[in-house]
Design a protein around this motif. Structure first.
Motif, mmCIF file in Angstrom:
data_model
loop_
_atom_site.group_PDB
_atom_site.id
_atom_site.type_symbol
_atom_site.label_atom_id
_atom_site.label_comp_id
_atom_site.label_asym_id
_atom_site.label_seq_id
_atom_site.Cartn_x
_atom_site.Cartn_y
_atom_site.Cartn_z
ATOM 1 N N ILE A 110 0.844 -1.203 0.000
ATOM 2 C CA ILE A 110 0.000 0.000 0.000
ATOM 3 C C ILE A 110 0.873 1.244 0.000
ATOM 4 N N GLY A 111 1.923 1.235 0.843
ATOM 5 C CA GLY A 111 2.837 2.372 0.865
ATOM 6 C C GLY A 111 3.501 2.598 -0.477
ATOM 7 N N GLY A 112 3.787 1.520 -1.206
ATOM 8 C CA GLY A 112 4.403 1.652 -2.531
ATOM 9 C C GLY A 112 3.502 2.391 -3.503
ATOM 10 N N PHE A 113 2.213 2.077 -3.484
ATOM 11 C CA PHE A 113 1.287 2.775 -4.371
ATOM 12 C C PHE A 113 1.117 4.237 -3.947
ATOM 13 N N MET A 114 1.138 4.484 -2.637
ATOM 14 C CA MET A 114 1.051 5.864 -2.152
ATOM 15 C C MET A 114 2.261 6.675 -2.621
ATOM 16 N N TRP A 115 3.458 6.109 -2.454
ATOM 17 C CA TRP A 115 4.663 6.831 -2.846
ATOM 18 C C TRP A 115 4.811 6.924 -4.363
ATOM 19 N N MET A 116 4.260 5.972 -5.097
ATOM 20 C CA MET A 116 4.267 6.098 -6.557
ATOM 21 C C MET A 116 3.457 7.320 -6.988
ATOM 22 N N PHE A 117 2.322 7.534 -6.323
ATOM 23 C CA PHE A 117 1.527 8.724 -6.606
ATOM 24 C C PHE A 117 2.303 9.984 -6.254
ATOM 25 N N ILE A 118 3.017 9.960 -5.123
ATOM 26 C CA ILE A 118 3.806 11.128 -4.719
ATOM 27 C C ILE A 118 4.910 11.411 -5.730
ATOM 28 N N PHE A 119 5.639 10.362 -6.122
ATOM 29 C CA PHE A 119 6.759 10.554 -7.033
ATOM 30 C C PHE A 119 6.315 10.984 -8.432
ATOM 31 N N THR A 120 5.202 10.453 -8.911
ATOM 32 C CA THR A 120 4.782 10.716 -10.294
ATOM 33 C C THR A 120 3.810 11.884 -10.431
ATOM 34 N N LYS A 121 3.071 12.211 -9.363
ATOM 35 C CA LYS A 121 2.059 13.254 -9.470
ATOM 36 C C LYS A 121 2.334 14.470 -8.582
ATOM 37 N N VAL A 122 2.706 14.207 -7.334
ATOM 38 C CA VAL A 122 2.829 15.301 -6.365
ATOM 39 C C VAL A 122 4.119 16.082 -6.560
ATOM 40 N N LEU A 123 5.255 15.392 -6.633
ATOM 41 C CA LEU A 123 6.544 16.084 -6.735
ATOM 42 C C LEU A 123 6.665 16.948 -7.992
ATOM 43 N N PRO A 124 6.198 16.488 -9.176
ATOM 44 C CA PRO A 124 6.256 17.384 -10.343
ATOM 45 C C PRO A 124 5.455 18.665 -10.161
ATOM 46 N N VAL A 125 4.306 18.579 -9.495
ATOM 47 C CA VAL A 125 3.493 19.776 -9.256
ATOM 48 C C VAL A 125 4.214 20.723 -8.302
ATOM 49 N N ILE A 126 4.801 20.153 -7.229
ATOM 50 C CA ILE A 126 5.558 20.982 -6.287
ATOM 51 C C ILE A 126 6.744 21.632 -6.991
ATOM 52 N N ALA A 127 7.420 20.861 -7.839
ATOM 53 C CA ALA A 127 8.575 21.400 -8.557
ATOM 54 C C ALA A 127 8.179 22.557 -9.463
ATOM 55 N N GLU A 128 7.032 22.428 -10.116
ATOM 56 C CA GLU A 128 6.584 23.477 -11.044
ATOM 57 C C GLU A 128 6.126 24.730 -10.304
ATOM 58 N N GLY A 145 9.128 26.120 -7.929
ATOM 59 C CA GLY A 145 10.405 26.379 -8.590
ATOM 60 C C GLY A 145 11.517 25.440 -8.157
ATOM 61 N N LEU A 146 11.165 24.335 -7.511
ATOM 62 C CA LEU A 146 12.168 23.353 -7.068
ATOM 63 C C LEU A 146 12.309 22.285 -8.150
ATOM 64 N N MET A 147 12.983 22.640 -9.221
ATOM 65 C CA MET A 147 13.018 21.777 -10.387
ATOM 66 C C MET A 147 13.795 20.481 -10.155
ATOM 67 N N PHE A 148 14.620 20.441 -9.107
ATOM 68 C CA PHE A 148 15.350 19.202 -8.835
ATOM 69 C C PHE A 148 14.406 18.081 -8.386
ATOM 70 N N LEU A 149 13.183 18.442 -7.986
ATOM 71 C CA LEU A 149 12.203 17.427 -7.613
ATOM 72 C C LEU A 149 11.512 16.811 -8.823
ATOM 73 N N ASP A 150 11.598 17.476 -9.962
ATOM 74 C CA ASP A 150 10.932 16.988 -11.168
ATOM 75 C C ASP A 150 11.854 16.021 -11.900
ATOM 76 N N GLN A 151 11.932 14.816 -11.398
ATOM 77 C CA GLN A 151 12.770 13.773 -11.978
ATOM 78 C C GLN A 151 11.920 12.536 -12.263
ATOM 79 N N SER A 152 12.466 11.651 -13.040
ATOM 80 C CA SER A 152 11.790 10.379 -13.294
ATOM 81 C C SER A 152 12.166 9.413 -12.170
ATOM 82 N N TRP A 153 11.487 9.561 -11.037
ATOM 83 C CA TRP A 153 11.844 8.820 -9.843
ATOM 84 C C TRP A 153 11.617 7.318 -9.993
ATOM 85 N N ILE A 154 10.724 6.919 -10.857
ATOM 86 C CA ILE A 154 10.423 5.500 -11.041
ATOM 87 C C ILE A 154 11.103 4.942 -12.286
ATOM 88 N N GLY A 155 11.165 5.714 -13.351
ATOM 89 C CA GLY A 155 11.636 5.193 -14.628
ATOM 90 C C GLY A 155 13.121 5.348 -14.888
#
Length: 294
Positions: free
Chosen positions: A120-138, A141-151
């Motif tokens: 369950i935690g894996g699916f939660m963090w997948m959402f964070i890595f793929t959806k939440v962090l890119p929005v925060i980065a944009e 202005g923290l562009m270092f968070l906008d990475q392909s954390w899974i791929g």
């Protein structure tokens, strides 16, 4: 007469533990010994007919590029986890114990992730890595968070590490809190009176006193990290490609997903078992000697 009473007491104790031992024998010992036997065969897990091929599976495993890569990846993961999980857990334990108020609240908050399945935690963090962090980065202005954390293999290892730390730190923190509560306050006060700084008190008084708990923490982290499966399976599935494949996932795929070579997978499991036992014995021997000196 005394001997007969002693024998009766022993018989009652054995009878008391018999149900638990039966379950342990059926669900733990029997599969373990069965795995040793099947590792010497070419059984596919389904066919009742198979051949005994000796150590051929072990020889093939040590020449399997994917297995050796998964072994190296697991070793690297274990090294990071042993250091980071124990350091972070000990730091959180010291932080919580230093507070005069809200200790229970902070203990609960830090321990809560351990109550969730890492699937369950894996699916939660997948959402964070793929959806939440890119929005925060944009937006921040923290562009270092906008990475392909899974791929991206460069970041997927750290995403697995973050998930595993998030799920495991709280358990060790509780162990360290219990150890810290057992340190006599008089020893700390005596060291402070002698002019020791807070850092000196911690490293020269507190840390030696809680070293047995640290031994337990390293032991638990070693065993858990070598057998990690759910975090990797839920977050990356061993990808991209097989870049984040751990030994447990490699064994599972060998036995059930790709080739159905149950005997070959059992040989890999035996190799993992031997590695874990050897490293654990060395770790306990070294740290137990350090406890005596402390």
């Amino acid at each position: 007469m005394i001997k007969l009473r002693g024998l009766k007491s022993v018989s009652r104790l054995l009878l008391f533990v018999l149900p638990a031992f039966v379950f342990y024998a059926v669900f733990t010992l029997a599969p373990a010994f069965g795995g040793i036997w099947y590792s010497l065969t070419d059984w596919n897990g389904l066919n009742p007919v198979y051949r005994v091929i000796g150590l051929a599976n072990y020889v093939e495993a040590m020449q399997d590029r994917f297995f050796l890569n998964s072994l190296w990846f697991t070793m690297k993961f274990v090294l990071y986890m042993v250091v980071l999980q124990n350091v972070i857990a000990l730091g959180l334990a010291a932080l919580v114990e230093s507070r005069r108020r809200s200790k229970v609240l902070f203990r609960t908050v830090f321990f809560m992730p351990n109550m969730l399945s890492l699937i369950i935690g894996g699916f939660m963090w997948m959402f964070i890595f793929t959806k939440v962090l890119p929005v925060i980065a944009e937006r921040a202005g923290l562009m270092f968070l906008d990475q392909s954390w899974i791929g991206d293999p460069r970041y997927s290892f750290f995403s697995i590490l973050i998930l595993s730390l998030w799920g495991g730190v709280g358990y060790l923190m509780v162990i360290f809190i219990a150890a810290l509560q057992g340190v006599p306050q008089s020893l700390k006060e005596a060291a402070e009176i002698d002019g020791a700084s807070p850092g000196q008190v911690f490293f020269n008084v507190t840390l030696p006193m809680i070293f047995p708990a640290l031994t337990i923490g390293v032991f638990l982290t070693l065993n858990g990290s070598f057998k990690v499966f759910d975090a990797v399976f839920a977050l990356t599935g061993g990808g991209p490609g097989r870049e984040t494949q751990v030994i447990a996932l490699n064994i599972m795929e060998e036995a059930f997903r790709y080739s159905n070579r149950y005997g070959y997978a059992s040989a890999k499991a035996m190799i993992l078992f031997i590695i874990v036992v050897l490293i654990t014995v060395v770790q306990l021997w070294i740290m137990k000697r350090r406890e005596v000196r402390a």
